[in-house]
Design a protein around this motif. Structure first.
Motif, PDB file in Angstrom:
ATOM      1  N   SER A  73       0.795  -1.236   0.000  1.00  0.00           N
ATOM      2  CA  SER A  73       0.000   0.000   0.000  1.00  0.00           C
ATOM      3  C   SER A  73       0.826   1.285   0.000  1.00  0.00           C
ATOM      4  CB  SER A  73      -0.890   0.007   1.238  1.00  0.00           C
ATOM      5  OG  SER A  73      -0.049   0.030   2.389  1.00  0.00           O
ATOM      6  N   GLY A  74       2.079   1.192   0.416  1.00  0.00           N
ATOM      7  CA  GLY A  74       2.885   2.406   0.530  1.00  0.00           C
ATOM      8  C   GLY A  74       2.560   3.158   1.808  1.00  0.00           C
ATOM      9  N   ASP A  79       2.730  10.683   6.930  1.00  0.00           N
ATOM     10  CA  ASP A  79       3.085   9.782   8.038  1.00  0.00           C
ATOM     11  C   ASP A  79       4.591   9.621   8.188  1.00  0.00           C
ATOM     12  OD1 ASP A  79       0.501   9.304   8.777  1.00  0.00           O
ATOM     13  OD2 ASP A  79       0.283   7.499   7.546  1.00  0.00           O
ATOM     14  N   LEU A  80       5.321  10.036   7.141  1.00  0.00           N
ATOM     15  CA  LEU A  80       6.752   9.754   7.164  1.00  0.00           C
ATOM     16  C   LEU A  80       7.514  10.359   8.350  1.00  0.00           C
ATOM     17  CD1 LEU A  80       7.603   9.735   3.356  1.00  0.00           C
ATOM     18  CD2 LEU A  80       7.686   7.821   4.965  1.00  0.00           C
ATOM     19  N   THR A  88       4.816   4.221  17.172  1.00  0.00           N
ATOM     20  CA  THR A  88       3.937   4.758  16.139  1.00  0.00           C
ATOM     21  C   THR A  88       3.575   3.602  15.233  1.00  0.00           C
ATOM     22  OG1 THR A  88       5.817   5.352  14.764  1.00  0.00           O
ATOM     23  CG2 THR A  88       4.873   7.095  16.131  1.00  0.00           C
ATOM     24  N   THR A  89       2.324   3.478  15.033  1.00  0.00           N
ATOM     25  CA  THR A  89       1.836   2.359  14.237  1.00  0.00           C
ATOM     26  C   THR A  89       0.504   2.723  13.631  1.00  0.00           C
ATOM     27  OG1 THR A  89       0.984   0.102  14.358  1.00  0.00           O
ATOM     28  CG2 THR A  89       0.896   1.361  16.390  1.00  0.00           C
ATOM     29  N   PRO A 153      11.192  14.577   3.809  1.00  0.00           N
ATOM     30  CA  PRO A 153      11.247  13.565   2.750  1.00  0.00           C
ATOM     31  C   PRO A 153      11.262  14.218   1.366  1.00  0.00           C
ATOM     32  CG  PRO A 153       9.600  12.996   4.387  1.00  0.00           C
ATOM     33  CD  PRO A 153      10.069  14.365   4.734  1.00  0.00           C
ATOM     34  N   LYS A 154      12.101  13.648   0.497  1.00  0.00           N
ATOM     35  CA  LYS A 154      12.243  14.272  -0.841  1.00  0.00           C
ATOM     36  C   LYS A 154      11.422  13.511  -1.866  1.00  0.00           C
ATOM     37  CE  LYS A 154      16.047  16.957  -0.179  1.00  0.00           C
ATOM     38  NZ  LYS A 154      15.964  16.691   1.226  1.00  0.00           N
TER      39      LYS A 154
END
Ligand code: ADP
Ligand code: MG
Length: 716
Positions: A73-74, A79-80, A88-89, A153-154
């Motif tokens: 699913s990615g 959330d990153l 964290t879940t 995140p990039k």
């Protein structure tokens, strides 16, 4: 200058708070032990995310690089930032969730832990996102790729799904790193974890290769089947001998569960057990379940041979012990014992059904026989009234009602003990060696020696009491008598009821009381097995109290005693109940908490005691066993056990007529008994009996000397 003497002694070292990063590192090490444990967590995450292809790339056994790419699913961009924070879940939000959770991981600790002991990077793209994002983590937090850059995140190019890359695992815990120097062993462990998950998830395609190599070391197609996966990953020889069962239980309100088992039959013989256990789709370990399954195979496979077993168990997640840390592989759950027993029973029955082997170390006795035999005895007493007839019909019915449960009949491994359903055929348990690939020495049915497979090894026991008893046997051994029994030729049974047989040794003929010999033999074998008896399962388990009651009711009570029969029953049951754990540990005599007799010690494989005597045996344990002193206790218990095992009807007193008219079944039963005496008992005596002097004269009598007989005949 301070010259006080105290100052020379070092004071207590001050307690300092450990740095948080160090604490986290230590905690992470508890979860991630080695590359394979990191991979297990990542695999579970990918499977949770619904991936259908999973590709793993490894460098230096996973220590330098461990990368896993999935098409699941990615992870959402938003959330990153907290992805690698502890706890964290996406799988859990309230405490009650914790008890309901069916997905694999559930505490949000894996990625966090990894980020504390390795360089972690994630590239991920959800189906709805237009591009992928790459994020780097250290100590639970996002970090920039290079100093001075943003840690955000990039965006980057990428496929749907997630690629997780772990580099330099344990770079900051040098001790652990140095303990894992053997990279090929680590790689083997990685392949092992992957193989097992591939068996459990045959619909998912797995691939694993070393970095830089073009050919994968493991590769499975998608949309396969469990059987095919086993064939591919463990070889066609396993698949050829593979059996399968599904065992379930659905009870309203109660914990329900289901299981699927793939396991090898008697033809497959591995050096070490291959055991795959998945509970709720999580690869776990359970020494207890493994041992129970191995037990089933002990009597079936030759010594040193082991099976392959894949067991997938789905249980209500609420019944798994949530206090056991999820990464601790050893699990516990509610009703573990019952579930294990049911699975093992079904497994055993299936093997029995599919093989023609009838040798089972772990046998099941159908206790329906007790009930029917008490009825039969009742009938006999009516035909030949004796003073011991005391069971009235009402009581007997009550008892038999409690004894007769639903009859489970596993046709092949059923050991018939009730004369009513005993057939000669059932008493031929010696394995046809061509069916299990054993040596030709055992194929000769005429052979008078015990097959090697039935060898009784002396158990290891360090209790002084047991050693003393064992030494006593050696000391009391009568050389000539032992030799006679060791080298005899069996001639025939003279009288089954009076336990008389003829044997020949050298040129002499002896009339022996095989009952007395058997009693000594069973005592000695009992000592040999001490603490390591196989079990004779009773199916369904009868009630201890009812059995004792049957026996007590049949006894004449001395007028001197003030105890009533129910008092006596009560006392005996209490004693035995209080000794349950000892009886189970040393003698495999299992009595459940609620007073059911679940198993008896199995002394000699393929030899089953006459269950009619079970009530008497249990009753006698009360008064006849010295429960206070260890040596005497073991000795008297084993003597009682031996007495119970001796062949023959319930009363060995020949003055009491036992059967007036013999039915066909009785005749078949007695034939079977004769067979057992000749083919099991005498060979075992030959092999194991250290005959004491006390057996001479009365129980072994020389009746003829052949030279003398020849002389007699010559004269004629
Ligand atoms: P847990 O699996 O216990 O939730 P983890 O630390 O293993 O904890 O993972 C944290 C969260 O990261 C997961 O709950 C999940 O939402 C997300 N995640 C991790 N790996 C993947 C993946 N391969 N695909 C999609 N989501 C993932
Ligand atoms: Mg996880």
């Amino acid at each position: 200058m301070n010259t006080e003497p105290e100052s020379e002694l070092p004071g207590p070292a001050p307690i300092r708070r450990l740095q948080e990063s160090l604490i986290n590192r230590i905690a992470a090490g508890e979860i991630i032990h080695r590359p394979a444990s990191a991979l297990k967590e990542l695999l579970e995450n990918s499977l949770d995310a619904g991936a259908t292809t999973i590709r793993v790339t490894v460098k230096d056994g996973g220590l330098k690089l461990l990368q896993i790419q999935d098409n699941g699913s990615g992870i959402r961009q938003s959330d990153l930032p907290i992805l690698a924070e502890r706890f964290t879940t996406s799988k859990l939000s309230t405490f009650s969730d914790l008890t309901k959770l069916t997905t694999y991981g559930f505490r949000g600790e894996a990625l966090a832990s990894i980020s504390h002991v390795a360089h972690l990077s994630v590239v991920t793209k959800t189906r709805t996102s237009t591009c992928a994002y790459k994020a780097l983590y250290s100590d639970g937090k996002l970090v920039p790729a290079q100093r001075g850059q943003s840690e955000e995140p990039k965006p980057c190019a990428g496929n749907d799904g997630t690629t997780i890359t772990i580099e330099n695992l344990f770079f900051n815990t040098p001790t652990r790193l140095s303990a894992l120097r053997n990279t090929s062993e680590e790689y083997a462990r990685i392949l092992d974890v992957l193989t097992k998950y591939a068996i459990h998830n045959p619909k998912v395609s797995f691939m694993c290769k070393k970095a830089g190599s073009s050919s994968p070391d493991l590769s499975t197609p998608s949309a396969s089947t469990t059987r095919h996966a086993i064939k591919m990953l463990y070889g066609p020889s396993i698949e050829k001998d593979l059996l399968q069962i599904a065992v379930n239980e659905d009870m309203k309100g109660e914990v329900s569960w289901s299981s699927e088992v793939y396991f090898t039959n008697v033809n497959y013989q591995a050096k070490k057990t291959i055991f795959l256990l998945f509970i709720n789709s999580r690869l776990v370990e359970s020494t207890r379940i493994k041992r129970a399954i191995e037990n089933v195979y002990t009597g079936i496979l030759p010594k040193g041979a082991s099976p392959f077993v894949y067991l997938s168990l789905k249980i209500d997640p609420r019944s798994v012990d949530v206090n056991v840390h999820p990464t601790k592989k050893e699990v516990h759950f509610l009703n573990e014992e019952e579930i294990t027993t049911q699975i093992c029973d079904t497994l055993q029955a299936k093997i029995a059904e599919k093989s023609h082997s009838r040798v089972f170390e772990y046998q099941t006795l159908l206790t329906g026989g007790i009930e029917s035999s008490s009825q039969r005895n009742d009938k006999k007493r009516k035909e030949a009234p004796t003073e011991t007839q005391t069971i009235n019909d009402e009581e007997r019915e009550e008892v038999s009602a409690s004894l007769s449960g639903p009859k489970k009949v596993y046709s092949h491994h059923k050991v018939r003990t009730s004369l009513q359903d005993r057939t000669l055929d059932s008493m031929f348990p010696v394995v046809n060696p061509s069916q299990i690939g054993k040596g030709p020495a055992e194929s000769n049915p005429q052979s008078q020696s015990l097959p090697r497979s039935r060898e009784v090894k002396e158990s290891e026991c360090f209790l002084t009491s047991v050693t003393t008893l064992r030494n006593r046997i050696l000391k009391g051994k009568h050389k000539l008598l032992t030799e006679i029994l060791e080298k005899h030729t069996f001639v025939g049974i003279v009288d089954v009821d009076r336990c008389l047989s003829l044997i020949q040794y050298s040129t002499k003929l002896y009339l022996v009381n095989h009952g007395a010999l058997a009693e000594e033999l069973f005592y000695q074998l009992g000592l040999r097995h001490f603490g390591d008896f196989s079990r004779l399962k009773l199916e369904p388990p009868p009630s201890l109290r009812e059995l004792v009651k049957i026996a007590v009711d049949a006894e004449e009570i001395s007028e001197k005693t003030s105890l009533s029969k129910p008092d006596i029953v009560d006392r005996i049951v209490k004693i035995l109940h209080s000794k349950r754990s000892m009886l189970s540990e040393y003698f495999s005599l299992n009595i459940s908490e609620d007073g059911l007799v679940q198993s008896l010690p199995l002394i000699l494989r393929d030899y089953t005691p006459n269950l009619d005597k079970l009530p008497l045996f249990l009753m006698r344990l009360g008064p006849q066993v010295n429960w206070t002193s260890e040596t005497e206790c073991f000795e008297s218990f084993l003597r009682e056990l031996a007495y119970f095992y001796v062949p023959g009807p319930i009363s060995s007193d020949p003055s009491i007529p036992i059967a007036v008219s013999e039915t066909d079944e009785d005749i078949a039963g007695s034939k079977a008994e004769r067979w057992q005496i000749q083919h099991i008992l005498f060979p075992a005596m030959r092999r194991y009996l250290a005959a004491p002097k006390s057996l001479l004269d009365v129980d072994v009598v020389q009746v003829a000397s052949l030279p003398d007989l020849y002389k007699v005949f010559e004269r004629c």
